[in-house]
Design a protein around this motif. Structure first.
Motif, PDB file in Angstrom:
ATOM      1  N   MET A 136      42.024  39.720  35.922  1.00 12.81           N
ATOM      2  CA  MET A 136      41.122  39.279  36.967  1.00 12.81           C
ATOM      3  C   MET A 136      41.711  37.996  37.525  1.00 12.81           C
ATOM      4  O   MET A 136      42.293  37.214  36.791  1.00 12.81           O
ATOM      5  N   CYS A 137      41.618  37.805  38.843  1.00 12.44           N
ATOM      6  CA  CYS A 137      42.139  36.552  39.374  1.00 12.44           C
ATOM      7  C   CYS A 137      41.435  36.204  40.676  1.00 12.44           C
ATOM      8  O   CYS A 137      40.826  37.063  41.316  1.00 12.44           O
ATOM      9  N   MET A 138      41.506  34.960  40.979  1.00  9.68           N
ATOM     10  CA  MET A 138      40.984  34.526  42.278  1.00  9.68           C
ATOM     11  C   MET A 138      42.150  34.525  43.270  1.00  9.68           C
ATOM     12  O   MET A 138      43.174  33.891  43.048  1.00  9.68           O
ATOM     13  N   THR A 139      42.003  35.254  44.328  1.00  7.57           N
ATOM     14  CA  THR A 139      43.019  35.188  45.379  1.00  7.57           C
ATOM     15  C   THR A 139      42.343  34.670  46.650  1.00  7.57           C
ATOM     16  O   THR A 139      41.146  34.399  46.655  1.00  7.57           O
ATOM     17  N   GLY A 174      39.406  36.551  47.566  1.00  5.19           N
ATOM     18  CA  GLY A 174      38.262  36.604  46.660  1.00  5.19           C
ATOM     19  C   GLY A 174      38.668  37.110  45.294  1.00  5.19           C
ATOM     20  O   GLY A 174      39.844  37.212  44.976  1.00  5.19           O
ATOM     21  N   LEU A 175      37.649  37.406  44.500  1.00  2.00           N
ATOM     22  CA  LEU A 175      37.899  37.841  43.134  1.00  2.00           C
ATOM     23  C   LEU A 175      38.530  39.233  43.131  1.00  2.00           C
ATOM     24  O   LEU A 175      38.027  40.154  43.760  1.00  2.00           O
ATOM     25  N   LYS A 176      39.657  39.368  42.382  1.00  2.00           N
ATOM     26  CA  LYS A 176      40.331  40.667  42.350  1.00  2.00           C
ATOM     27  C   LYS A 176      40.456  41.150  40.914  1.00  2.00           C
ATOM     28  O   LYS A 176      40.722  40.376  39.999  1.00  2.00           O
ATOM     29  N   PHE A 177      40.271  42.446  40.750  1.00  2.00           N
ATOM     30  CA  PHE A 177      40.497  43.053  39.443  1.00  2.00           C
ATOM     31  C   PHE A 177      41.706  43.964  39.532  1.00  2.00           C
ATOM     32  O   PHE A 177      41.970  44.567  40.567  1.00  2.00           O
ATOM     33  N   CYS A 180      47.570  40.677  41.189  1.00  2.00           N
ATOM     34  CA  CYS A 180      47.326  39.284  40.847  1.00  2.00           C
ATOM     35  C   CYS A 180      48.604  38.446  40.836  1.00  2.00           C
ATOM     36  O   CYS A 180      48.619  37.344  40.326  1.00  2.00           O
ATOM     37  N   ALA A 211      48.526  34.934  42.148  1.00  2.00           N
ATOM     38  CA  ALA A 211      47.715  33.957  41.415  1.00  2.00           C
ATOM     39  C   ALA A 211      48.541  33.238  40.360  1.00  2.00           C
ATOM     40  O   ALA A 211      48.137  32.195  39.860  1.00  2.00           O
ATOM     41  N   TRP A 223      47.174  31.655  36.878  1.00  2.00           N
ATOM     42  CA  TRP A 223      45.699  31.708  36.793  1.00  2.00           C
ATOM     43  C   TRP A 223      45.160  33.129  36.839  1.00  2.00           C
ATOM     44  O   TRP A 223      44.352  33.483  37.672  1.00  2.00           O
ATOM     45  N   TRP A 243      43.334  36.032  34.458  1.00  5.75           N
ATOM     46  CA  TRP A 243      42.541  36.121  33.222  1.00  5.75           C
ATOM     47  C   TRP A 243      42.580  37.550  32.683  1.00  5.75           C
ATOM     48  O   TRP A 243      42.284  38.486  33.408  1.00  5.75           O
TER      49      TRP A 243
END
Lengths: 286, 156
Positions: free
Chosen positions: A20-23, A26-29, A42, A45, A48, A50
């Motif tokens: 999972m990451c913030m790009t 927005g939040l991406k899985f 990701c 990212a 960063w 997760w």
């Protein structure tokens, strides 16, 4: 094993974390039809990212451990213990005995630290005995029902200790404690002296000593992290390989699982014992 | 398998878990265990002490019993001795009594015999005097020969 996957894809699928990451978008899985796509989601990212499966399972298991032990601790009786309390006390006694035998000195952190490591790592290792396809399949079904993604594109690595991030985090935690107590007990000067005046106590040998001792010191967290990671990763990999064998997996799965019971307890125990030994060494003043 | 932010997350989780365990899990559990260990140790000690007491009491009882037996034997021995002594004494007394009674009997018999003799003598004297009187009445005067008769009576 999914019919439309090749063996290689199947194995890789099982060994990939759900991330999972913030790009900027927005939040991406990380899910996608192809692995390449999933790992690129990701990429921007960088650090960063997760691993949500590692985080989720490890924290859930840690909370389970603490909840169970806290529940027993709150109602602990000094009289005749119930079965649950007796079991918990066996574990606590076991850890306490080992710590007392190894660690000489007064430190209220060591024993609870050992207990946490032992039980938590054991529980995480125990996830290895859950059939390899069960939880990833369930995660796929749930994700499919919730968001409509293809279940095959959902990743789920259920054994947190097969993630180097986790084992390294544990080892680094221990490493910080080693540094902290080394300096606390011996002082900065004493610690530097330990790094430079051993094993050859002569000023001309300081560089050699320093290299030797630094390697020794740094090898500790990495050996801790890699030993646990390597054992569990290899174990998990063999479970996955056995699962690709079709009907042959039936006779093979059981003996490997039985053997693995030994490995998961042993690795948890080794991690705990080495932690105690390292911290014991950190407390020793020469 | 990449090192990523999970590392930091796990490190924080690890620290929180250890802190929680140290604060809320370990102390009460260990306290309970140690308390129970102490209880068990106390109980064992108490039972050991009780066992020792029992042994001591048994020893004492045996000793007292032995003493009582010895005393009883002594008393019986004394009683026997006393009884024998009593029997002896009584026998002796009896013997003495018998002797005395026999002796007194003899004495009485002797006295009786003497009295009878005396009486007999008196009677014989009277008879002799009476006989002599009757013989002499014709020949001699009683008054004149009284002193001779008295002399005869004294000689009998």
């Amino acid at each position: 094993m999914a019919a439309e996957q090749t063996t290689q894809e199947y194995i890789l699928h099982h060994l990939t974390n759900a991330t999972m990451c913030m790009t900027d978008d927005g939040l991406k899985f990380s899910h996608g039809k192809e692995l390449e796509h999933a790992s690129t989601v990701c990429q921007e990212a960088g650090f960063w990212v997760w691993n949500i499966d590692t985080m989720g399972w490890s924290i859930a298991l840690g909370v389970l451990f603490l909840w169970l032990f806290r529940r027993v601790a709150k109602s602990a009786t000094t009289g005749v213990p119930g079965k649950t309390q007796a079991f918990i006390e066996i574990v606590v006694e076991f850890v306490n005995t080992n710590v007392r035998d190894t660690f000489h000195g007064r430190n209220n952190l060591i024993a609870p630290l050992g207990l946490t490591i032992f039980v938590w790592v054991f529980l995480m290792n125990l996830m290895d005995l859950v059939p390899v396809d069960l939880l990833p399949w369930a995660a796929g079904q749930i994700a499919n029902a919730a968001t409509g993604v293809d279940p095959h594109n959902v990743y789920m690595k259920v054994v947190p200790t097969t993630d180097l991030n986790l084992t390294l985090a544990l080892a680094l935690g221990v490493f910080f404690l080693i540094l902290f107590y080394s300096i606390k007990v011996k002082g900065v000067g004493g610690f530097i002296k330990e790094l430079t005046m051993q094993p050859f106590n002569h000023w001309s040998m300081i560089p050699v000593n320093f290299i030797l001792e630094t390697v020794t010191l740094l090898a500790r967290p990495f050996s801790l992290a890699l030993r646990l990671f390597g054992n569990l990763y290899a174990g998990e990999l063999i479970f996955i390989l056995i699962a690709t064998l079709g009907l042959w997996q039936l006779p093979l799965h059981f003996p490997w699982a039985v053997f693995h019971i030994l490995v998961i307890v042993l690795q948890a125990f080794i991690f705990m014992m080495l932690t105690v030994v390292y911290l014991s060494l950190a407390h020793e003043d020469h | 398998m990449n090192i990523n932010a999970t590392l930091i997350g796990q490190l924080i989780a690890f620290m929180v878990f250890v802190w929680f365990c140290m604060k809320y899990v370990w102390p009460p559990l260990l306290a309970a265990i140690e308390e129970r260990q102490k209880k068990i140790a106390d109980g064992l000690e108490a039972s050991e002490r009780a066992e020792k007491d029992l042994e001591l009491a048994q020893q004492k009882a045996t000793e007292q019993l032995k003493e009582a037996k010895a005393q009883a034997a002594e008393i019986i021995e004394q009683a026997k001795k006393r009884a024998n002594q009593l029997v002896d004494e009584e026998t002796q007394k009896g013997h003495a009594e018998r002797e005395k009674i026999i002796a007194s009997g003899y004495a009485e018999i002797e006295a009786e015999r003497n009295r009878a003799k005396e009486e007999l003598r008196k009677h014989v004297a009277a008879l002799a005097v009476a006989g002599a009187q009757q013989i002499l009445q014709r020949e001699i005067d009683a008054q004149a020969h009284n002193d001779i008769v008295a002399k005869l009576v004294a000689e009998l």
